[in-house]
Design a protein around this motif. Structure first.
Motif, PDB file in Angstrom:
ATOM      1  N   ASP A  53       0.799  -1.070  -0.297  1.00  0.00           N
ATOM      2  CA  ASP A  53      -0.010  -0.061   0.058  1.00  0.00           C
ATOM      3  C   ASP A  53       0.609   1.585  -0.310  1.00  0.00           C
ATOM      4  N   PRO A  54       0.855   2.340  -1.112  1.00  0.00           N
ATOM      5  CA  PRO A  54       1.766   3.085  -1.167  1.00  0.00           C
ATOM      6  C   PRO A  54       1.481   3.764   0.330  1.00  0.00           C
ATOM      7  N   GLU A  55       0.434   4.643   1.149  1.00  0.00           N
ATOM      8  CA  GLU A  55       0.439   5.251   2.288  1.00  0.00           C
ATOM      9  C   GLU A  55       1.019   4.525   3.100  1.00  0.00           C
ATOM     10  N   GLN A  56       0.478   3.274   3.099  1.00  0.00           N
ATOM     11  CA  GLN A  56       1.569   2.873   4.446  1.00  0.00           C
ATOM     12  C   GLN A  56       2.880   2.757   4.310  1.00  0.00           C
ATOM     13  N   ILE A  57       3.781   2.373   3.304  1.00  0.00           N
ATOM     14  CA  ILE A  57       5.047   2.243   3.748  1.00  0.00           C
ATOM     15  C   ILE A  57       5.833   3.553   3.074  1.00  0.00           C
ATOM     16  N   MET A  58       4.925   4.784   2.634  1.00  0.00           N
ATOM     17  CA  MET A  58       5.028   5.790   3.368  1.00  0.00           C
ATOM     18  C   MET A  58       5.684   6.229   4.286  1.00  0.00           C
TER      19      MET A  58
ATOM     20  N   GLU B 102       5.420   3.582   6.671  1.00  0.00           N
ATOM     21  CA  GLU B 102       7.076   3.259   7.604  1.00  0.00           C
ATOM     22  C   GLU B 102       8.236   3.634   7.218  1.00  0.00           C
ATOM     23  N   LYS B 103       8.328   3.811   6.083  1.00  0.00           N
ATOM     24  CA  LYS B 103       9.677   4.656   5.317  1.00  0.00           C
ATOM     25  C   LYS B 103      10.224   6.017   6.621  1.00  0.00           C
ATOM     26  N   LEU B 104       8.986   6.522   6.731  1.00  0.00           N
ATOM     27  CA  LEU B 104       9.169   7.682   7.452  1.00  0.00           C
ATOM     28  C   LEU B 104       9.540   7.587   8.708  1.00  0.00           C
ATOM     29  N   GLU B 105       8.761   6.739   9.647  1.00  0.00           N
ATOM     30  CA  GLU B 105       9.636   5.888  10.973  1.00  0.00           C
ATOM     31  C   GLU B 105      11.146   5.399  10.857  1.00  0.00           C
ATOM     32  N   LYS B 106      10.973   5.156   9.616  1.00  0.00           N
ATOM     33  CA  LYS B 106      13.027   4.901   9.715  1.00  0.00           C
ATOM     34  C   LYS B 106      13.793   5.902   9.523  1.00  0.00           C
ATOM     35  N   THR B 107      13.556   7.148   8.326  1.00  0.00           N
ATOM     36  CA  THR B 107      13.864   8.310   8.378  1.00  0.00           C
ATOM     37  C   THR B 107      14.165   9.122  10.072  1.00  0.00           C
ATOM     38  N   LYS B 108      12.922   9.691  10.488  1.00  0.00           N
ATOM     39  CA  LYS B 108      13.024   9.677  11.851  1.00  0.00           C
ATOM     40  C   LYS B 108      14.494   9.664  12.747  1.00  0.00           C
ATOM     41  N   SER B 109      14.430   8.216  12.567  1.00  0.00           N
ATOM     42  CA  SER B 109      15.411   7.846  13.791  1.00  0.00           C
ATOM     43  C   SER B 109      16.951   7.894  12.911  1.00  0.00           C
TER      44      SER B 109
ATOM     45  N   SER C 131      -3.002  11.836   8.569  1.00  0.00           N
ATOM     46  CA  SER C 131      -2.735  11.327   7.469  1.00  0.00           C
ATOM     47  C   SER C 131      -1.977  12.048   7.282  1.00  0.00           C
ATOM     48  N   VAL C 132      -0.982  10.719   5.853  1.00  0.00           N
ATOM     49  CA  VAL C 132       0.152  10.970   6.050  1.00  0.00           C
ATOM     50  C   VAL C 132       0.302  11.921   5.803  1.00  0.00           C
ATOM     51  N   ARG C 133      -0.291  12.901   4.021  1.00  0.00           N
ATOM     52  CA  ARG C 133      -0.245  14.447   4.922  1.00  0.00           C
ATOM     53  C   ARG C 133       0.059  15.209   6.050  1.00  0.00           C
ATOM     54  N   ASP C 134      -0.677  14.739   7.288  1.00  0.00           N
ATOM     55  CA  ASP C 134      -0.271  15.402   8.821  1.00  0.00           C
ATOM     56  C   ASP C 134       0.780  15.062   8.975  1.00  0.00           C
ATOM     57  N   GLU C 135       1.255  13.514   8.633  1.00  0.00           N
ATOM     58  CA  GLU C 135       2.530  12.997   9.157  1.00  0.00           C
ATOM     59  C   GLU C 135       3.800  13.771   8.771  1.00  0.00           C
ATOM     60  N   LEU C 136       3.426  13.306   7.456  1.00  0.00           N
ATOM     61  CA  LEU C 136       4.819  14.214   6.696  1.00  0.00           C
ATOM     62  C   LEU C 136       5.233  15.717   7.004  1.00  0.00           C
ATOM     63  N   ARG C 137       3.523  16.439   7.058  1.00  0.00           N
ATOM     64  CA  ARG C 137       3.809  17.686   7.994  1.00  0.00           C
ATOM     65  C   ARG C 137       4.690  18.015   9.015  1.00  0.00           C
ATOM     66  N   ALA C 138       4.497  17.421  10.160  1.00  0.00           N
ATOM     67  CA  ALA C 138       5.021  17.099  11.342  1.00  0.00           C
ATOM     68  C   ALA C 138       6.186  16.878  11.379  1.00  0.00           C
TER      69      ALA C 138
ATOM     70  N   ASP D 232      10.257   6.617  -0.967  1.00  0.00           N
ATOM     71  CA  ASP D 232      10.885   7.360  -1.096  1.00  0.00           C
ATOM     72  C   ASP D 232      10.485   8.602  -2.053  1.00  0.00           C
ATOM     73  N   VAL D 233      10.560   7.859  -3.426  1.00  0.00           N
ATOM     74  CA  VAL D 233      10.110   8.635  -4.711  1.00  0.00           C
ATOM     75  C   VAL D 233       8.519   9.506  -4.043  1.00  0.00           C
ATOM     76  N   LEU D 234       8.015   8.273  -3.383  1.00  0.00           N
ATOM     77  CA  LEU D 234       5.822   8.804  -3.365  1.00  0.00           C
ATOM     78  C   LEU D 234       6.043   9.396  -2.252  1.00  0.00           C
ATOM     79  N   THR D 235       7.313  10.038  -1.187  1.00  0.00           N
ATOM     80  CA  THR D 235       7.241  10.697   0.246  1.00  0.00           C
ATOM     81  C   THR D 235       7.356  12.357  -0.407  1.00  0.00           C
ATOM     82  N   TYR D 236       8.518  12.365  -1.628  1.00  0.00           N
ATOM     83  CA  TYR D 236       9.125  13.813  -2.311  1.00  0.00           C
ATOM     84  C   TYR D 236       7.976  14.369  -3.319  1.00  0.00           C
ATOM     85  N   ALA D 237       7.200  12.906  -3.323  1.00  0.00           N
ATOM     86  CA  ALA D 237       5.879  13.599  -4.872  1.00  0.00           C
ATOM     87  C   ALA D 237       4.614  13.864  -3.794  1.00  0.00           C
ATOM     88  N   TYR D 238       4.645  13.335  -2.675  1.00  0.00           N
ATOM     89  CA  TYR D 238       3.621  13.510  -1.569  1.00  0.00           C
ATOM     90  C   TYR D 238       3.699  15.263  -1.261  1.00  0.00           C
ATOM     91  N   LEU D 239       5.130  15.852  -0.619  1.00  0.00           N
ATOM     92  CA  LEU D 239       5.374  16.788  -0.554  1.00  0.00           C
ATOM     93  C   LEU D 239       5.623  18.346  -1.375  1.00  0.00           C
TER      94      LEU D 239
END
Lengths: 108, 108, 108, 108
Positions: free
Chosen positions: C77-82, C84-91, D5-12, D62-69
């Motif tokens: 799932d696109p949002e789920q892998i984002m 999960e990766k975000l948790e890694k990036t945070k650390s 939401s993913v958007r809010d997680e990324l913003r934080a 990572d691709v998805l995250t920058y695309a969402y940002l």
């Protein structure tokens, strides 16, 4: 074909259009990526790209042109930096360990 | 510096490692895009990349190397295809209309 | 707007055209790079791309579409892998060391 | 998994690190190209990338995250722009003419 070097031909082309102002290293790096993708597009759905070889060659020429412009901007000679990098690559990929394998050097 | 041409140096390097099998036009096109992005990474957050000029030059050498390998695979000379494409580009961008402008030819 | 999820809309679109055969992971990965470069082209000579915001948004939609198709192909799932990766990036980027800095984690 | 939401997680995530200053549309566009190439690297010499599926998924994230940002920066919703673009693509590729063919719409 001219007697001038490719570098001199490119310099004349750019100067006549007053385009050096756009050719910052960053813009040239973006341009190389953009042209590389246009080249890749010939292989998007198919490993072969036979029906469009002339277009393929022109996309490759575009990649090379921006790469030469960046080399000139950085004050280096394209073929010389290739040869210098090749020496480094040779020592990262000794023939006995890398023969017939596409494995990256840090996993050899 | 060797007396061999860059093309011959690259051919010898590839042959010694039996790597021609990996160098399909498609794989080389992918490789050019990949190396172009490594070059671009030096400008990811910043328009200048001053602290790493040696690395930058090596990434540029990688782009050029794969482009030369693809040219050789397609049976064309890198500098000659650049000069031929330059002639086409000159007619798409006449100096009087393109001077000092980065506008794409189809919008000039 | 439909009640179907984006994933289901994309699946229906692909199935109606019998295009799944072209959507190998490799071809989708190439497609993402190609569309990413078309997006980048809006910034080729200029850090801003104001005159073409609608086109820019459509290029971004193309990147996202191929990324969603690849996620579906990989069964994730696109949002789920984002997330999960975000948790890694945070650390990798603790707030106290990375605040206001674009330095890569391995140089922090 | 969070209720945000993913958007809010990324913003934080971005705000805690004061990174919005680096996230210009241009820098995000470069970042998407860079991450797309890291994804492509898994297929550089081989059409399959089976031995590294977890890494592949993370590159896709990572691709998805920058695309969402970038979507957030442009004030648009990622899934909505995908659905809007899909409507356009449907009319460019009518099912009867495009079924089972990877031909680009302007050559159909």
């Amino acid at each position: 074909m001219s007697d001038l070097s490719v570098r001199d031909e490119l310099r004349a082309f750019v100067n006549e259009r007053d385009w050096a102002q756009f050719h910052t290293p960053e813009n040239l790096a973006k341009s190389i990526s953009i042209e590389a993708a246009e080249l890749l597009e010939h292989f998007q759905w198919d490993a072969s790209a036979s029906e469009s070889e002339q277009e393929l060659i022109e996309e490759l020429a575009d990649v090379l042109t921006y790469a030469y412009l960046l080399a000139d901007r950085l004050g280096v000679d394209p073929e010389q930096i290739m040869l210098e990098k090749l020496e480094k690559t040779k020592s990262k990929y000794p023939t006995e360990r890398s023969r017939g394998r596409s494995t990256k050097y840090d996993r050899l």
